[in-house]
Design a protein around this motif. Sequence first.
Motif: not given
Length: 168
Positions: A165-168
């Motif tokens: 869910t987090d593309k960082k």
Amino acid sequence: MKIVVVSDTHMPRMAKKLPDRLVRDLRDADAILHAGDWTQLAVWEALSAYAPTDGVAGNNDGDRITAKFGHRKILTFGGVRIGIVHGHIGGGRASTETNAFAAFAGERVDAVIFGHSHIPVMKERDGILMFNPGSPTDKRRQKHYSFGIFRIDDGRLRAEHILYTDKK
């Protein structure tokens, strides 16, 4: 053998760097395959720092990327024949998956990797694995960002999606 499968990175517009979750799996990849919409050759350079990288051009890729990769190819890893195409070229209103499948009509492939829709797909069609990794940087209306992993051992292919869910 571990092959990381990506598509539709759309960098740098959708991300300034490769997502950390993707990088974790790139570190021990034997190869990386990209199903188009890189948008800049810098994406190939970034991926190639981890493992040999190949792929095809998508509808958002310019002349340099198209000249380097073309729109369609078949590669063999460990005896497994893998077709790669973006999926945007084909018959009118046909689905991306149908366009991708048709791109290899009459040829022997064990799997077809495609992109374009940003929707993860993993299913069999007439004995061929149809695999869309989704996008690691542009999930559009999907719940998760995603990419894929192919593992090939003794001529057998296993595929999975990695969702996050987090593309960082």
